[in-house]
Design a protein around this motif. Structure first.
Motif, PDB file in Angstrom:
ATOM      1  N   LEU A   9       0.830  -1.201   0.000  1.00  0.00           N
ATOM      2  CA  LEU A   9       0.000   0.000   0.000  1.00  0.00           C
ATOM      3  C   LEU A   9       0.867   1.255   0.000  1.00  0.00           C
ATOM      4  O   LEU A   9       0.475   2.293  -0.511  1.00  0.00           O
ATOM      5  N   ASN A  10       2.059   1.130   0.553  1.00  0.00           N
ATOM      6  CA  ASN A  10       2.941   2.275   0.737  1.00  0.00           C
ATOM      7  C   ASN A  10       3.841   2.539  -0.467  1.00  0.00           C
ATOM      8  O   ASN A  10       4.302   3.656  -0.669  1.00  0.00           O
ATOM      9  N   GLN A  11       4.107   1.504  -1.272  1.00  0.00           N
ATOM     10  CA  GLN A  11       5.044   1.628  -2.378  1.00  0.00           C
ATOM     11  C   GLN A  11       4.385   1.236  -3.697  1.00  0.00           C
ATOM     12  O   GLN A  11       3.440   0.457  -3.718  1.00  0.00           O
ATOM     13  N   ARG A  12       4.924   1.786  -4.794  1.00  0.00           N
ATOM     14  CA  ARG A  12       4.418   1.401  -6.109  1.00  0.00           C
ATOM     15  C   ARG A  12       4.613  -0.090  -6.323  1.00  0.00           C
ATOM     16  O   ARG A  12       3.737  -0.790  -6.807  1.00  0.00           O
ATOM     17  N   TRP A  13       5.820  -0.578  -5.980  1.00  0.00           N
ATOM     18  CA  TRP A  13       6.171  -1.990  -6.118  1.00  0.00           C
ATOM     19  C   TRP A  13       7.415  -2.271  -5.293  1.00  0.00           C
ATOM     20  O   TRP A  13       8.065  -1.350  -4.790  1.00  0.00           O
ATOM     21  N   VAL A  14       7.749  -3.524  -5.138  1.00  0.00           N
ATOM     22  CA  VAL A  14       9.017  -3.911  -4.505  1.00  0.00           C
ATOM     23  C   VAL A  14       9.792  -4.699  -5.542  1.00  0.00           C
ATOM     24  O   VAL A  14       9.360  -5.769  -5.988  1.00  0.00           O
ATOM     25  N   LEU A  15      10.932  -4.149  -5.950  1.00  0.00           N
ATOM     26  CA  LEU A  15      11.758  -4.772  -6.980  1.00  0.00           C
ATOM     27  C   LEU A  15      12.773  -5.712  -6.340  1.00  0.00           C
ATOM     28  O   LEU A  15      13.434  -5.349  -5.365  1.00  0.00           O
ATOM     29  N   GLU A 158      20.323   2.193 -18.398  1.00  0.00           N
ATOM     30  CA  GLU A 158      20.002   0.774 -18.569  1.00  0.00           C
ATOM     31  C   GLU A 158      18.534   0.544 -18.253  1.00  0.00           C
ATOM     32  O   GLU A 158      18.012   1.077 -17.271  1.00  0.00           O
ATOM     33  N   ASN A 159      17.859  -0.213 -19.088  1.00  0.00           N
ATOM     34  CA  ASN A 159      16.457  -0.563 -18.871  1.00  0.00           C
ATOM     35  C   ASN A 159      16.376  -1.711 -17.866  1.00  0.00           C
ATOM     36  O   ASN A 159      16.996  -2.756 -18.062  1.00  0.00           O
ATOM     37  N   THR A 160      15.632  -1.530 -16.797  1.00  0.00           N
ATOM     38  CA  THR A 160      15.527  -2.580 -15.772  1.00  0.00           C
ATOM     39  C   THR A 160      14.483  -3.641 -16.119  1.00  0.00           C
ATOM     40  O   THR A 160      14.472  -4.720 -15.529  1.00  0.00           O
ATOM     41  N   GLY A 161      13.560  -3.310 -17.031  1.00  0.00           N
ATOM     42  CA  GLY A 161      12.475  -4.230 -17.370  1.00  0.00           C
ATOM     43  C   GLY A 161      11.202  -3.961 -16.593  1.00  0.00           C
ATOM     44  O   GLY A 161      10.142  -4.517 -16.908  1.00  0.00           O
ATOM     45  N   ALA A 162      11.283  -3.089 -15.570  1.00  0.00           N
ATOM     46  CA  ALA A 162      10.103  -2.821 -14.739  1.00  0.00           C
ATOM     47  C   ALA A 162       9.084  -1.932 -15.446  1.00  0.00           C
ATOM     48  O   ALA A 162       7.913  -1.901 -15.061  1.00  0.00           O
ATOM     49  N   SER A 163       9.504  -1.219 -16.488  1.00  0.00           N
ATOM     50  CA  SER A 163       8.626  -0.230 -17.122  1.00  0.00           C
ATOM     51  C   SER A 163       7.343  -0.836 -17.675  1.00  0.00           C
ATOM     52  O   SER A 163       6.305  -0.192 -17.694  1.00  0.00           O
ATOM     53  N   ARG A 164       7.405  -2.084 -18.123  1.00  0.00           N
ATOM     54  CA  ARG A 164       6.215  -2.691 -18.728  1.00  0.00           C
ATOM     55  C   ARG A 164       5.116  -2.961 -17.707  1.00  0.00           C
ATOM     56  O   ARG A 164       3.977  -3.271 -18.064  1.00  0.00           O
ATOM     57  N   TYR A 165       5.443  -2.828 -16.411  1.00  0.00           N
ATOM     58  CA  TYR A 165       4.435  -3.020 -15.357  1.00  0.00           C
ATOM     59  C   TYR A 165       4.023  -1.700 -14.715  1.00  0.00           C
ATOM     60  O   TYR A 165       3.273  -1.688 -13.745  1.00  0.00           O
ATOM     61  N   PHE A 166       4.542  -0.583 -15.253  1.00  0.00           N
ATOM     62  CA  PHE A 166       4.244   0.724 -14.655  1.00  0.00           C
ATOM     63  C   PHE A 166       2.790   1.113 -14.909  1.00  0.00           C
ATOM     64  O   PHE A 166       2.086   1.565 -14.007  1.00  0.00           O
ATOM     65  N   MET A 167       2.342   0.959 -16.128  1.00  0.00           N
ATOM     66  CA  MET A 167       0.969   1.290 -16.495  1.00  0.00           C
ATOM     67  C   MET A 167       0.076   0.073 -16.332  1.00  0.00           C
ATOM     68  O   MET A 167       0.519  -1.062 -16.462  1.00  0.00           O
TER      69      MET A 167
END
Length: 381
Positions: A9-15, A158-167
């Motif tokens: 609830l506090n963070q967008r995600w945990v990587l 560098e692209n981390t790969g997380a961007s595809r889950y942002f939207m």
């Protein structure tokens, strides 16, 4: 499990790449997290080799739910085009800044972007710095200050790969949408579910995703739910989170306690929070003395001039306790700064067109004072 749910609830995600221990902690509790998120909130939980994320779609979009680091539409546009750019990149694939600027120039709607203009470069760097803090990209070599100073400046990302889950993934084509209202009227809120379940999801989201829930906003059904199931909801939230639930005729709140961390909390450890608390005490005093009146819906309406005068009186009385920037802020700027912050926390709604300020019931929940021996001021009674 609830501490893990608080994290989501506090963070967008945990990587996984940024906090492996917490990532595995969430993975271990994922079954219970999914059950609560689905049953009570109607939120989807994404869990994969990169991250754990809970999709938090609000019932009523509020200003504070935007990206507060951004101050222009262009920055949001740059972010969307950055996400498009990264769609074509593999995880851990590197790119230089000039590749991105060329891509933006080719895909930006409207007028072309002139990267020799400092404002354009500054806005892009603001977006990229935000992307770095969110874990979408990382800087491999160079410093973005070089691009701020000169359009020829290069940075290696560098692209981390997380961007595809942002939207969020949409179930229908949104290219024909022309306004935010189109999203509200679409299946954005998954309204194919049972009406009673949807109502429960709305109420939990409104209480957990915003500082207050007001009868005047949203569906009247939501307060009907509180009327019949408020006791059960209160019991559930207070057992699972360190909080107290307050339900009134026209408003409801989840008041977080010391051991609960869900999003940003008020008051923060800063001078602006102190100023707002002092203003809330002054608001309460004026209402108790019948100088300002409250309507049947528990909301007060005051003209903007009177409200600004109240804020100036607080600075006049307690300004010696403020930091230098608030003490010396221009007389025209200080009230608007405080009012903008109060609006973000849903203490007030500032209608600039009608020159009125609506005082929400949350303003009566908190107040602050300086001690009686405060140099240069008196206790705010």
């Amino acid at each position: 499990m609830m501490k893990e749910l608080e994290v989501l609830l506090n963070q967008r995600w945990v990587l996984k790449s940024e906090n492996k221990e917490l990532y595995y902690q969430l993975r271990d509790a994922i079954g219970d997290i999914r059950k609560y998120a689905s049953d009570k909130l109607g939120c989807q939980v994404t869990e994969n080799a990169l991250m754990v994320k809970m999709e938090k779609i609000p019932v009523i979009p509020e200003n504070f739910m935007g990206i507060l680091d951004f101050s222009s539409k262009e920055e949001y546009a740059f972010l969307c085009i950055l996400l498009m750019f990264l769609e074509e990149k593999d995880t851990q694939e590197q790119f230089i800044l000039s590749q991105l600027t060329e891509y933006i120039s080719a895909n930006m709607p409207g007028e072309s972007i002139d990267w020799t203009v400092y404002t354009s470069r500054r806005r892009l760097i603001k977006v990229l710095r935000y992307a770095v803090t969110q874990g979408i990209v990382s800087i491999t070599d160079g410093a973005d200050d070089a691009f701020m100073e000169d359009a020829a400046g290069e940075v290696l990302y560098e692209n981390t790969g997380a961007s595809r889950y942002f939207m969020r993934n949409f179930s229908k084509d949104i290219t024909d949408y022309g306004s935010p209202k189109d999203f509200l009227e679409s299946d954005w809120f998954a309204m194919d579910e049972d009406r009673g379940i949807a109502r429960r999801h709305r109420v939990y989201k409104r209480l957990l995703f915003a500082p207050g829930m007001y009868r005047r906003d949203g569906s009247e059904e939501d307060f009907e739910y509180l009327k019949y199931y408020g006791h059960r909801l209160t019991e559930d939230l207070e057992q699972n989170f360190d909080c107290h639930v307050h339900i009134h005729r026209g408003s409801a709140y989840v008041m977080l306690q010391d051991d609960c961390r869900m999003g940003n909390t008020f008051p923060g450890n800063n001078v602006l929070s102190d100023i707002i608390l002092l203003c809330l005490a002054e608001i309460r005093k004026r209402i108790e003395q019948k100088e300002w009146n409250i309507q049947k819906n528990e909301i007060g309406i005051v003209d903007t001039v009177s409200f600004e005068q109240m804020i100036r009186s607080v600075r006049q009385k307690y300004g010696q306790g403020f930091s230098k920037n608030y003490r010396e802020m221009p007389d025209s700027e200080f009230p608007s700064t405080v009012m903008a912050a109060m609006e973000l926390w849903m203490f007030i709604k500032w209608d600039k067109a009608s020159h009125q300020v609506e005082i929400y019931p949350a303003a009566g929940k908190l107040q602050g004072t300086y001690p009686k021996d405060f140099a240069g001021g008196r206790e705010n009674e």
